[in-house]
Design a protein around this motif. Sequence first.
Motif, PDB file in Angstrom:
ATOM      1  N   SER A 110       0.593  -1.503  -0.033  1.00 12.95           N
ATOM      2  CA  SER A 110       0.049   0.096  -0.036  1.00 12.95           C
ATOM      3  C   SER A 110       0.417   1.517  -0.053  1.00 12.95           C
ATOM      4  O   SER A 110       0.323   2.068  -0.403  1.00 12.95           O
ATOM      5  CB  SER A 110      -1.218   0.394   0.772  1.00 12.95           C
ATOM      6  OG  SER A 110      -0.065  -0.069   2.276  1.00 12.95           O
ATOM      7  N   ASP A 111       2.242   0.924   0.571  1.00 13.80           N
ATOM      8  CA  ASP A 111       3.086   2.741   0.440  1.00 13.80           C
ATOM      9  C   ASP A 111       3.505   2.429  -0.597  1.00 13.80           C
ATOM     10  O   ASP A 111       4.706   3.250  -0.695  1.00 13.80           O
ATOM     11  CB  ASP A 111       4.214   2.262   1.781  1.00 13.80           C
ATOM     12  CG  ASP A 111       5.017   1.584   1.524  1.00 13.80           C
ATOM     13  OD1 ASP A 111       4.420   0.079   1.382  1.00 13.80           O
ATOM     14  OD2 ASP A 111       6.271   1.562   2.405  1.00 13.80           O
ATOM     15  N   GLU A 164       3.519 -10.484  -9.701  1.00 12.98           N
ATOM     16  CA  GLU A 164       3.344 -10.240  -8.442  1.00 12.98           C
ATOM     17  C   GLU A 164       1.749  -9.642  -8.410  1.00 12.98           C
ATOM     18  O   GLU A 164       1.406  -9.248  -7.415  1.00 12.98           O
ATOM     19  CB  GLU A 164       3.586  -8.226  -9.147  1.00 12.98           C
ATOM     20  CG  GLU A 164       3.247  -7.433  -7.216  1.00 12.98           C
ATOM     21  CD  GLU A 164       3.683  -7.569  -5.101  1.00 12.98           C
ATOM     22  OE1 GLU A 164       3.783  -6.928  -5.230  1.00 12.98           O
ATOM     23  OE2 GLU A 164       4.868  -8.617  -5.737  1.00 12.98           O
ATOM     24  N   GLU A 165       1.396 -10.237  -9.644  1.00 13.77           N
ATOM     25  CA  GLU A 165      -0.584 -10.118  -9.448  1.00 13.77           C
ATOM     26  C   GLU A 165      -0.704 -11.476  -9.141  1.00 13.77           C
ATOM     27  O   GLU A 165      -1.683 -10.995  -8.105  1.00 13.77           O
ATOM     28  CB  GLU A 165      -0.839 -10.713 -11.074  1.00 13.77           C
ATOM     29  CG  GLU A 165      -1.797  -9.959 -11.374  1.00 13.77           C
ATOM     30  CD  GLU A 165      -2.714 -10.884 -13.018  1.00 13.77           C
ATOM     31  OE1 GLU A 165      -3.725 -10.360 -13.238  1.00 13.77           O
ATOM     32  OE2 GLU A 165      -1.782 -11.063 -13.764  1.00 13.77           O
ATOM     33  N   GLN A 166      -0.736 -12.299  -8.196  1.00 17.99           N
ATOM     34  CA  GLN A 166      -1.327 -12.726  -7.376  1.00 17.99           C
ATOM     35  C   GLN A 166      -1.483 -12.482  -6.026  1.00 17.99           C
ATOM     36  O   GLN A 166      -1.913 -12.451  -5.067  1.00 17.99           O
ATOM     37  CB  GLN A 166       0.066 -14.102  -6.946  1.00 17.99           C
ATOM     38  CG  GLN A 166       1.454 -13.858  -6.083  1.00 17.99           C
ATOM     39  CD  GLN A 166       2.727 -14.569  -6.554  1.00 17.99           C
ATOM     40  OE1 GLN A 166       2.204 -15.732  -5.436  1.00 17.99           O
ATOM     41  NE2 GLN A 166       3.408 -15.026  -7.511  1.00 17.99           N
ATOM     42  N   MET A 167      -0.420 -11.166  -6.122  1.00 17.01           N
ATOM     43  CA  MET A 167      -0.470 -10.541  -4.276  1.00 17.01           C
ATOM     44  C   MET A 167      -1.709  -9.470  -4.483  1.00 17.01           C
ATOM     45  O   MET A 167      -2.546  -9.363  -3.182  1.00 17.01           O
ATOM     46  CB  MET A 167       0.507  -9.239  -4.272  1.00 17.01           C
ATOM     47  CG  MET A 167       2.095  -9.551  -3.692  1.00 17.01           C
ATOM     48  SD  MET A 167       1.764 -11.226  -3.071  1.00 17.01           S
ATOM     49  CE  MET A 167       1.429 -10.369  -1.182  1.00 17.01           C
ATOM     50  N   ILE A 168      -2.929  -9.114  -5.679  1.00 20.36           N
ATOM     51  CA  ILE A 168      -3.540  -8.949  -5.442  1.00 20.36           C
ATOM     52  C   ILE A 168      -5.107  -9.121  -5.695  1.00 20.36           C
ATOM     53  O   ILE A 168      -6.285  -9.053  -5.978  1.00 20.36           O
ATOM     54  CB  ILE A 168      -3.729  -7.559  -6.179  1.00 20.36           C
ATOM     55  CG1 ILE A 168      -3.498  -7.974  -8.059  1.00 20.36           C
ATOM     56  CG2 ILE A 168      -2.281  -6.263  -5.742  1.00 20.36           C
ATOM     57  CD1 ILE A 168      -2.848  -6.071  -9.471  1.00 20.36           C
ATOM     58  N   PHE A 208       0.484 -10.693   4.705  1.00 20.06           N
ATOM     59  CA  PHE A 208       0.151 -11.097   6.030  1.00 20.06           C
ATOM     60  C   PHE A 208      -0.867 -11.864   6.446  1.00 20.06           C
ATOM     61  O   PHE A 208      -1.613 -11.731   6.520  1.00 20.06           O
ATOM     62  CB  PHE A 208       0.333  -9.947   7.031  1.00 20.06           C
ATOM     63  CG  PHE A 208       1.528  -9.132   6.341  1.00 20.06           C
ATOM     64  CD1 PHE A 208       2.630  -9.601   6.796  1.00 20.06           C
ATOM     65  CD2 PHE A 208       1.303  -7.786   6.331  1.00 20.06           C
ATOM     66  CE1 PHE A 208       3.792  -8.467   6.614  1.00 20.06           C
ATOM     67  CE2 PHE A 208       2.453  -7.086   5.592  1.00 20.06           C
ATOM     68  CZ  PHE A 208       3.573  -7.306   5.992  1.00 20.06           C
ATOM     69  N   LEU A 209      -0.277 -13.532   6.985  1.00 20.09           N
ATOM     70  CA  LEU A 209      -2.046 -13.642   6.906  1.00 20.09           C
ATOM     71  C   LEU A 209      -2.881 -14.390   6.112  1.00 20.09           C
ATOM     72  O   LEU A 209      -2.697 -14.635   5.210  1.00 20.09           O
ATOM     73  CB  LEU A 209      -1.775 -13.721   7.959  1.00 20.09           C
ATOM     74  CG  LEU A 209      -0.707 -13.925   9.230  1.00 20.09           C
ATOM     75  CD1 LEU A 209      -2.036 -13.828  10.814  1.00 20.09           C
ATOM     76  CD2 LEU A 209      -0.588 -15.403   9.662  1.00 20.09           C
ATOM     77  N   TRP A 210      -3.649 -13.689   6.284  1.00 21.71           N
ATOM     78  CA  TRP A 210      -4.869 -13.883   5.618  1.00 21.71           C
ATOM     79  C   TRP A 210      -4.841 -12.085   4.569  1.00 21.71           C
ATOM     80  O   TRP A 210      -6.314 -11.956   3.878  1.00 21.71           O
ATOM     81  CB  TRP A 210      -6.508 -13.800   6.576  1.00 21.71           C
ATOM     82  CG  TRP A 210      -6.789 -13.133   7.445  1.00 21.71           C
ATOM     83  CD1 TRP A 210      -7.118 -11.613   7.512  1.00 21.71           C
ATOM     84  CD2 TRP A 210      -6.308 -12.988   8.564  1.00 21.71           C
ATOM     85  NE1 TRP A 210      -7.667 -11.380   8.279  1.00 21.71           N
ATOM     86  CE2 TRP A 210      -7.041 -12.161   9.143  1.00 21.71           C
ATOM     87  CE3 TRP A 210      -5.520 -14.609   9.485  1.00 21.71           C
ATOM     88  CZ2 TRP A 210      -6.157 -11.774  10.694  1.00 21.71           C
ATOM     89  CZ3 TRP A 210      -5.759 -14.207  10.603  1.00 21.71           C
ATOM     90  CH2 TRP A 210      -6.186 -13.095  11.288  1.00 21.71           C
ATOM     91  N   PHE A 211      -4.014 -11.368   5.191  1.00 25.87           N
ATOM     92  CA  PHE A 211      -4.274  -9.629   4.189  1.00 25.87           C
ATOM     93  C   PHE A 211      -3.776  -9.658   2.752  1.00 25.87           C
ATOM     94  O   PHE A 211      -2.544  -9.982   2.871  1.00 25.87           O
ATOM     95  CB  PHE A 211      -3.971  -9.113   5.504  1.00 25.87           C
ATOM     96  CG  PHE A 211      -4.469  -8.327   6.948  1.00 25.87           C
ATOM     97  CD1 PHE A 211      -5.584  -7.521   6.839  1.00 25.87           C
ATOM     98  CD2 PHE A 211      -3.717  -8.932   7.633  1.00 25.87           C
ATOM     99  CE1 PHE A 211      -6.575  -7.857   7.587  1.00 25.87           C
ATOM    100  CE2 PHE A 211      -4.868  -9.460   9.565  1.00 25.87           C
ATOM    101  CZ  PHE A 211      -6.266  -8.158   8.424  1.00 25.87           C
TER     102      PHE A 211
END
Length: 208
Positions: free
Chosen positions: A62-63, A82-86, A93-96
């Motif tokens: 987010s930063d 990086e698409e897997q992150m969104i 972090f865990l489920w976030f």
Amino acid sequence: GQVTENIFAIRDGYVNVFLVKADSGYIMIDAGTDAEPVATGLKQLGIETSAIKNIFLTHTDSDHAGALSLFPHANVYLSRQEEQMINGETGRFLWFGNRLQRNDYKLLYEGQELVIRDITIKGILTPGHTPGTMCYLVNGKYLFTGDVIRFVNGEAMEFHHFINMDNPTGIKSIEKLSLLEGVEYVFTAHHGVSDNFEKAFENYRGCR
């Protein structure tokens, strides 16, 4: 303020947003934490938001992506990994998970080069902080590393371990960067700038 002849920086709280001046407008590396300080920084530099034509995200924390809403007409790029992150596949972090304010982004492959008028940008996949963190080499001499490294007394070190998702892989990514040649400036997202690439990566070149 101005860092080099054609590179400018905005300090958004604790993160750096970089702007590369091009014939066709400006290229932005990362998009800061929040729209308001980025907009203020652009105003201080005398740069209109409409002049930002392309935004390259090193990763999607987010930063680094918080001010995308300021630039609805700019192209947004990030690495394919990086698409897997969104998209919900991988949590930060865990489920976030991470999320973007834009869903019309463009995906880049490892080693892919884009030519935008007088600017050539090469994406260098450097996982560790996140699985798809990507550094950008501009015109073969300006290296933007995001959160791959931090500087301590001018020397590159791994980013803070408690924030990295995979520290061993992150070290391999730094070793990969140390192989580059012709780099004149190294720009980090949180820990400053170096004009001495050789000194910065000396310890990691010794690992080869």
